[in-house]
Motif scaffolding. Structure first.
Motif, PDB file in Angstrom:
ATOM      1  N   ILE A  47       0.672  -4.683   1.203  1.00 43.41           N
ATOM      2  CA  ILE A  47       0.470  -6.113   1.462  1.00 43.41           C
ATOM      3  C   ILE A  47       1.772  -6.752   1.948  1.00 43.41           C
ATOM      4  N   LEU A  52       0.647  -9.584   4.723  1.00 41.34           N
ATOM      5  CA  LEU A  52      -0.685 -10.156   4.524  1.00 41.34           C
ATOM      6  C   LEU A  52      -0.545 -11.367   3.602  1.00 41.34           C
ATOM      7  N   ASP A  53      -0.209 -12.472   4.180  1.00 41.13           N
ATOM      8  CA  ASP A  53       0.120 -13.690   3.420  1.00 41.13           C
ATOM      9  C   ASP A  53      -1.049 -14.140   2.546  1.00 41.13           C
ATOM     10  N   VAL A  55      -2.518 -12.635   0.109  1.00 40.03           N
ATOM     11  CA  VAL A  55      -3.359 -11.582  -0.479  1.00 40.03           C
ATOM     12  C   VAL A  55      -2.744 -11.117  -1.792  1.00 40.03           C
ATOM     13  N   TYR A  67     -12.480  -5.729  -1.371  1.00 39.64           N
ATOM     14  CA  TYR A  67     -11.626  -6.806  -0.887  1.00 39.64           C
ATOM     15  C   TYR A  67     -12.482  -8.036  -0.683  1.00 39.64           C
ATOM     16  N   PRO A  69     -12.623 -11.449   1.138  1.00 41.04           N
ATOM     17  CA  PRO A  69     -11.965 -12.256   2.171  1.00 41.04           C
ATOM     18  C   PRO A  69     -11.820 -13.724   1.772  1.00 41.04           C
ATOM     19  N   LYS A  72      -9.121 -13.715  -0.823  1.00 43.65           N
ATOM     20  CA  LYS A  72      -7.951 -12.939  -0.399  1.00 43.65           C
ATOM     21  C   LYS A  72      -7.432 -12.095  -1.561  1.00 43.65           C
ATOM     22  N   ALA A  99      -8.218  -5.699   3.996  1.00 44.48           N
ATOM     23  CA  ALA A  99      -7.382  -6.911   4.011  1.00 44.48           C
ATOM     24  C   ALA A  99      -6.688  -7.061   5.360  1.00 44.48           C
ATOM     25  N   CYS A 103      -7.107 -10.326   7.684  1.00 44.40           N
ATOM     26  CA  CYS A 103      -5.914 -11.147   7.901  1.00 44.40           C
ATOM     27  C   CYS A 103      -5.491 -11.155   9.373  1.00 44.40           C
ATOM     28  N   LYS A 104      -5.731 -10.050  10.055  1.00 48.36           N
ATOM     29  CA  LYS A 104      -5.409  -9.965  11.481  1.00 48.36           C
ATOM     30  C   LYS A 104      -6.570 -10.453  12.348  1.00 48.36           C
ATOM     31  N   GLU A 105      -7.669 -10.850  11.682  1.00 46.55           N
ATOM     32  CA  GLU A 105      -8.857 -11.362  12.374  1.00 46.55           C
ATOM     33  C   GLU A 105      -9.355 -10.392  13.448  1.00 46.55           C
ATOM     34  N   SER A 109     -13.975  -7.040  11.558  1.00 46.53           N
ATOM     35  CA  SER A 109     -14.133  -7.774  10.296  1.00 46.53           C
ATOM     36  C   SER A 109     -15.313  -8.738  10.338  1.00 46.53           C
TER      37      SER A 109
END
Length: 226
Positions: A47, A52-53, A55, A67, A69, A72, A99, A103-105, A109
């Motif tokens: 993380i 991964l802010d 999380v 996980y 979403p 987080k 994650a 987080c990276k979209e 996902s």
């Protein structure tokens, strides 16, 4: 006799994947003395490494690895959270893989939002219909109503199972495009990577194995109603 054999064969095909998933995770759950960290420690490290802010890693209940979403949260079961086994490390890496996706979209996902939520709703609807079908039939006293209720219940459960299959690309991406390449970077020695590959395959097929069990439960309900 033939009917019994066919029924057993179908049950084996449905239950087999779930048993295989459990067996693989158990088989590689032995503690490894020189493992540098637990599943939770690896998850926290990844993380931070992938930035991964927001999380967080939490300890969940037995057999609960996922996980979330919306929260987080990387949730790990106690044996994965504290464990220093191939299973613990691989499962933790798989969940962090999810994650990373969110987080990276990444496009993959979107599959969970599109299908998994619907699958849960459809599954609950199907279960409710099956639960109240006998009561409604007795109140209305019409076998035709019961037949239609049964048809709707079958469709909802099968639709739910198919939606679980639809998110397979997301699961495989978390296992083999995220977790396995990460573990190959020195987090696991070479001779343990084949075991990690087996565990990651089991992780990717967990939802499908669960969906097959739903189909078996549906079949048992139908036999009961008959």
């Amino acid at each position: 006799m033939i009917y019994v054999l066919v029924s057993l064969a179908i049950a084996a095909l449905i239950i087999g994947p779930q048993l295989w998933v459990r067996f693989v995770l158990w088989r590689h759950s032995s503690e490894i003395g020189d493992m540098p960290g637990s599943g939770a420690e690896l998850a926290q490290h990844l993380i931070e490494r992938f930035e991964l802010d927001g999380v967080k890693v939490i300890k969940a209940g037995p057999d609960q690895n996922y996980y979330s979403p919306s929260e987080k949260i990387v949730a790990l079961s106690p044996d994965v959270y504290h464990g220093k086994s191939v299973t613990a490390v691989a499962v933790a890496a798989h969940e962090v893989g999810h994650a990373i996706q969110f987080c990276k979209e990444e496009p993959v996902s979107k599959l969970r939002d599109k299908y998994l939520t619907r699958a849960h709703h459809i599954k609950r609807i199907g279960a409710g219909i099956l639960l109240f079908a006998p009561i409604l039939t007795l109140l209305i006293k019409s076998p035709v109503i019961f037949l239609w209720i049964g048809v709707v219940a079958v469709i909802t459960v099968l639709a739910s199972a198919l939606m679980y299959v639809a998110i397979l690309p997301e699961e495989y991406d978390a296992s083999f495009n995220k977790a396995l390449p990460i573990l190959r970077e020195g987090y696991l020695p070479e001779h343990l990577l084949s075991k990690a590959h087996s565990v990651l395959k089991a992780c990717a097929l967990t939802y499908v194995a669960g969906a097959l069990l739903d189909v078996l439960r549906l079949w048992r309900w139908i036999r009961f109603f008959r």
